[in-house]
Write a protein that holds these residues in place. Structure first.
Motif, PDB file in Angstrom:
ATOM      1  N   LYS A 197     -22.582   3.986   3.930  1.00  0.00           N
ATOM      2  CA  LYS A 197     -22.543   3.316   2.630  1.00  0.00           C
ATOM      3  C   LYS A 197     -23.713   3.747   1.756  1.00  0.00           C
ATOM      4  O   LYS A 197     -23.575   3.860   0.544  1.00  0.00           O
ATOM      5  CB  LYS A 197     -22.556   1.800   2.813  1.00  0.00           C
ATOM      6  CG  LYS A 197     -21.266   1.267   3.394  1.00  0.00           C
ATOM      7  CD  LYS A 197     -21.307  -0.228   3.566  1.00  0.00           C
ATOM      8  CE  LYS A 197     -20.027  -0.731   4.197  1.00  0.00           C
ATOM      9  NZ  LYS A 197     -20.039  -2.174   4.397  1.00  0.00           N
ATOM     10  N   ILE A 198     -24.849   4.003   2.353  1.00  0.00           N
ATOM     11  CA  ILE A 198     -26.028   4.465   1.603  1.00  0.00           C
ATOM     12  C   ILE A 198     -25.809   5.897   1.123  1.00  0.00           C
ATOM     13  O   ILE A 198     -26.073   6.236  -0.031  1.00  0.00           O
ATOM     14  CB  ILE A 198     -27.299   4.377   2.479  1.00  0.00           C
ATOM     15  CG1 ILE A 198     -27.595   2.916   2.816  1.00  0.00           C
ATOM     16  CG2 ILE A 198     -28.475   5.026   1.777  1.00  0.00           C
ATOM     17  CD1 ILE A 198     -28.682   2.747   3.861  1.00  0.00           C
ATOM     18  N   ILE A 199     -25.276   6.752   1.988  1.00  0.00           N
ATOM     19  CA  ILE A 199     -25.060   8.160   1.643  1.00  0.00           C
ATOM     20  C   ILE A 199     -24.045   8.298   0.514  1.00  0.00           C
ATOM     21  O   ILE A 199     -24.193   9.141  -0.368  1.00  0.00           O
ATOM     22  CB  ILE A 199     -24.595   8.943   2.885  1.00  0.00           C
ATOM     23  CG1 ILE A 199     -25.725   9.002   3.916  1.00  0.00           C
ATOM     24  CG2 ILE A 199     -24.150  10.345   2.512  1.00  0.00           C
ATOM     25  CD1 ILE A 199     -25.322   9.584   5.246  1.00  0.00           C
TER      26      ILE A 199
END
Length: 46
Positions: A3-5
């Protein structure tokens, strides 16, 4: 972590352009009849 990437923005990459031509498969672009470095130079000077 994925989700961060997903939300990371890729920065601009100046001086990196590829000609929109094809080598074999039928696409909406003309065929590659000159070396890539020549077409890249034409794109940058146009």
């Amino acid at each position: 972590m994925l989700k961060i990437i997903v939300h990371k923005v890729v920065p601009g990459r100046p001086g990196r352009s590829e000609p929109q031509v094809t080598k074999r498969r039928p696409k909406a672009y003309p065929r590659l009849t000159k070396p890539r470095y020549e077409l890249r130079h034409q794109l940058q000077t146009a």
